[in-house]
Design an enzyme around this catalytic site. Structure first.
Site, PDB file in Angstrom:
ATOM      1  N   ASN A   1      20.183 -37.796   6.645  1.00  0.00           N
ATOM      2  CA  ASN A   1      20.153 -36.334   6.523  1.00  0.00           C
ATOM      3  C   ASN A   1      19.317 -35.914   5.314  1.00  0.00           C
ATOM      4  O   ASN A   1      18.738 -36.753   4.635  1.00  0.00           O
ATOM      5  CB  ASN A   1      21.583 -35.779   6.454  1.00  0.00           C
ATOM      6  CG  ASN A   1      22.330 -36.348   5.272  1.00  0.00           C
ATOM      7  OD1 ASN A   1      21.968 -36.123   4.135  1.00  0.00           O
ATOM      8  ND2 ASN A   1      23.372 -37.125   5.549  1.00  0.00           N
TER       9      ASN A   1
ATOM     10  N   PHE B   1      32.979 -31.462  -1.076  1.00  0.00           N
ATOM     11  CA  PHE B   1      31.973 -30.416  -0.869  1.00  0.00           C
ATOM     12  C   PHE B   1      31.975 -30.093   0.614  1.00  0.00           C
ATOM     13  O   PHE B   1      32.329 -30.932   1.433  1.00  0.00           O
ATOM     14  CB  PHE B   1      30.579 -30.937  -1.262  1.00  0.00           C
ATOM     15  CG  PHE B   1      30.202 -30.708  -2.700  1.00  0.00           C
ATOM     16  CD1 PHE B   1      30.837 -31.405  -3.718  1.00  0.00           C
ATOM     17  CD2 PHE B   1      29.200 -29.801  -3.036  1.00  0.00           C
ATOM     18  CE1 PHE B   1      30.477 -31.205  -5.049  1.00  0.00           C
ATOM     19  CE2 PHE B   1      28.837 -29.589  -4.356  1.00  0.00           C
ATOM     20  CZ  PHE B   1      29.473 -30.295  -5.365  1.00  0.00           C
TER      21      PHE B   1
HETATM   22  O1  PMT Z   1      21.857 -33.941  -2.527  1.00  0.00           O
HETATM   23  P1  PMT Z   1      21.227 -32.578  -2.637  1.00  0.00           P
HETATM   24  O2  PMT Z   1      19.838 -32.544  -2.030  1.00  0.00           O
HETATM   25  O3  PMT Z   1      21.262 -32.042  -4.036  1.00  0.00           O
HETATM   26  O4  PMT Z   1      22.093 -31.574  -1.744  1.00  0.00           O
HETATM   27  C1  PMT Z   1      23.400 -31.264  -2.124  1.00  0.00           C
HETATM   28  C2  PMT Z   1      24.361 -31.142  -0.925  1.00  0.00           C
HETATM   29  C3  PMT Z   1      23.935 -29.947  -0.075  1.00  0.00           C
HETATM   30  C4  PMT Z   1      24.322 -32.418  -0.077  1.00  0.00           C
HETATM   31  C5  PMT Z   1      25.800 -30.956  -1.529  1.00  0.00           C
HETATM   32  O5  PMT Z   1      25.835 -29.785  -2.303  1.00  0.00           O
HETATM   33  C6  PMT Z   1      26.856 -30.861  -0.438  1.00  0.00           C
HETATM   34  O6  PMT Z   1      27.154 -29.799   0.083  1.00  0.00           O
HETATM   35  N1  PMT Z   1      27.470 -32.038  -0.085  1.00  0.00           N
HETATM   36  C7  PMT Z   1      28.450 -32.196   1.016  1.00  0.00           C
HETATM   37  C8  PMT Z   1      27.699 -32.386   2.282  1.00  0.00           C
HETATM   38  C9  PMT Z   1      28.566 -32.696   3.484  1.00  0.00           C
HETATM   39  O7  PMT Z   1      28.302 -33.650   4.134  1.00  0.00           O
HETATM   40  O8  PMT Z   1      29.597 -31.956   3.678  1.00  0.00           O
HETATM   41  P2  PMT Z   1      30.605 -32.131   4.983  1.00  0.00           P
HETATM   42  O9  PMT Z   1      31.072 -30.772   5.205  1.00  0.00           O
HETATM   43  O10 PMT Z   1      29.979 -32.865   6.086  1.00  0.00           O
HETATM   44  O11 PMT Z   1      31.746 -33.053   4.407  1.00  0.00           O
HETATM   45  C10 PMT Z   1      32.893 -32.519   3.736  1.00  0.00           C
HETATM   46  C11 PMT Z   1      33.341 -33.482   2.659  1.00  0.00           C
HETATM   47  O12 PMT Z   1      33.830 -34.685   3.249  1.00  0.00           O
HETATM   48  C12 PMT Z   1      32.247 -33.904   1.714  1.00  0.00           C
HETATM   49  O13 PMT Z   1      32.781 -33.973   0.413  1.00  0.00           O
HETATM   50  C13 PMT Z   1      31.841 -35.273   2.217  1.00  0.00           C
HETATM   51  O14 PMT Z   1      31.359 -36.104   1.153  1.00  0.00           O
HETATM   52  C14 PMT Z   1      33.147 -35.808   2.783  1.00  0.00           C
HETATM   53  N2  PMT Z   1      32.994 -36.704   3.932  1.00  0.00           N
HETATM   54  C15 PMT Z   1      32.213 -36.372   5.001  1.00  0.00           C
HETATM   55  C16 PMT Z   1      32.103 -37.229   6.070  1.00  0.00           C
HETATM   56  C17 PMT Z   1      32.802 -38.455   6.048  1.00  0.00           C
HETATM   57  N3  PMT Z   1      32.698 -39.312   7.046  1.00  0.00           N
HETATM   58  N4  PMT Z   1      33.573 -38.758   5.013  1.00  0.00           N
HETATM   59  C18 PMT Z   1      33.710 -37.903   3.958  1.00  0.00           C
HETATM   60  O15 PMT Z   1      34.445 -38.185   3.000  1.00  0.00           O
END
Ligand code: PMT
Length: 410
Positions: free
Chosen positions: A218, A330
């Protein structure tokens, strides 16, 4: 160095202490950077530092004689430490050896440099440099913690890398521009208020391999997570950065645990869990991976290609409950930002989630700024304006401090 550095440093008196480490040559560069920014620099060396770099180097750079011995000159030299301490606006010791740190932590004024530091009534920044084993030794660690606990003192953490002894680890003197920036931050009111926390930060994308040459990934670059790791280390936390991508230069105070896929990030987080006091998941973790990973390059064929995907583990949701750990997620969203983020906060049992609208210009992936809302499990929230990712990290870590205080009360 920041853009304001010139105005910030103009006319300030820096007392630069140099102790006997192979990294002493870097203090010449540090002196040059302070001078270039408009500060005046007075160098005080220990006698062992002179084995590594000649006083003449500093004299040539600063235009001032270098002080070294306590009683080398006439009677006026006997009180040189008081005079030097009075004149300084800031004392910076770089490199600071385990010896110098040990003497300072125990109040031993045994040479001109240690005596001057103890006599100083100005902010003091200590930049350690030593072999990683020495840096991790409980005695050195305790001495560093003692010094960091004193008002007016701060530790500019070393970086991870290869050292002159050939070993790899945390102990290399922070780069001179990083030390100048650290001093500027500290003199501007920066506090080392995360002492005692072990903050694990994830950053960047994960890579889900399809075959030996292709992967699913991504747009995350790691900038947001790197900023959190940098600020947490600067504020005195022990920091482990778990990421697939590396920061452009090593982040002072950070151990980098390199991973690639969501599964390997999951395994690294679980391995670190017993020592983790706060986890901040800024990484964009892939929810899916290819069901099969082809051992050889997939060849093109006529017609479309279907790739079957399997679910990756949800790392946050997989964590065992620990009432003492602070867990921050996040949420990168494109619609119904807060609603979706709140859903994740509840489902993943988080203390806080950072709702990140990645459709806003200047916010989200790849940029140096971000606009986020901090949503906490107690129902409170803080909506931040567009800020640099470093400022977002500062605000997020302020909330980690608040969460820690609340956990200690309960
Ligand atoms: O890296 P940059 O270019 O600076 O960009 C920053 C960012 C946009 C990536 C960052 O600010 C951000 O928003 N990160 C979270 C991105 C994300 O994947 O969010 P999500 O909504 O898919 O996941 C929610 C949370 O669960 C996140 O904390 C993620 O790390 C966690 N997660 C997700 C999937 C997974 N299988 N396991 C997890 O623990």
């Amino acid at each position: 160095m920041t853009q304001q550095s010139g105005a910030f440093w103009a006319g300030r008196e820096i007392l630069l202490g140099v102790s006997g480490s192979i990294a002493a040559y870097k203090s010449a560069e540090l002196a040059r950077l302070f001078l270039k920014a408009g500060a005046k620099v007075q160098v005080v060396m220990t006698s062992s530092a002179k084995q590594f770099i000649a006083p003449l180097t500093f004299f040539s750079l600063t235009g001032r004689p270098v002080y070294d011995e306590m009683f080398s000159g006439g009677p006026e030299e006997a009180t040189a430490h008081i005079e030097l301490a009075r004149r300084a606006d800031l004392v910076v010791v770089a490199p600071a050896t385990a010896q110098l740190i040990g003497r300072l932590a125990n109040g031993l004024a045994s040479d001109l440099l240690s005596t001057t530091i103890i006599a100083a009534d100005t902010p003091v920044v200590i930049a350690p440099a030593m072999n990683p084993q020495m840096f991790a030794h409980p005695a050195v660690d305790a001495n560093i913690k003692t010094i960091a606990s004193w008002p007016g003192y701060a530790i500019a953490p070393p970086t991870e890398g290869e050292l002159a002894c050939g070993e790899f680890g945390l102990g290399r003197l922070a780069d001179p521009p990083g030390i100048v920036e650290f001093c500027e931050w500290f003199l501007s009111g920066g506090k080392q208020d995360l002492q005692g926390e072990h903050v694990v930060v994830t950053a960047g994308p994960t890579f889900e391999d399809l075959d030996p040459v292709r992967f699913l990934s991504n747009r995350s670059t790691g900038k947001m997570g790197f900023a959190i790791a940098q600020v947490a280390a600067r504020r005195g936390a022990q920091v482990s950065l778990v990421s697939s991508v590396s920061p452009p230069t090593p982040i002072p105070g950070c151990n980098h645990v390199k991973v690639r896929s969501a599964q390997s990030m999951h395994d690294a987080i679980h391995a670190l869990l017993p020592e983790t006091t706060a986890l901040v998941m800024a990484a964009a973790v892939a929810d899916y991976k290819p069901k099969e990973q082809a051992p050889t390059k997939i060849k093109k064929k006529a017609g479309p290609l279907a790739i079957e995907l399997d679910r990756n583990p949800d790392i946050l949701a997989s964590l065992p409950k620990d009432p003492k750990r602070i867990t921050v997620g996040f949420a990168a969203e494109t619609d119904h930002v807060e609603e979706h983020a709140l859903g994740k906060l509840k489902r993943k049992h988080l203390d806080m989630i950072v709702a990140n609208d990645v459709t806003q210009p200047g916010s989200g992936f790849g940029v140096d700024t971000n606009q986020v809302v901090l949503l906490k499990a107690d129902g409170s929230s803080e909506s931040l304006p567009m800020l640099s990712k470093v400022e977002v990290a500062e605000r997020l870590l302020d909330q980690v401090r608040t969460l820690r205080a609340a956990k200690e009360r309960s």
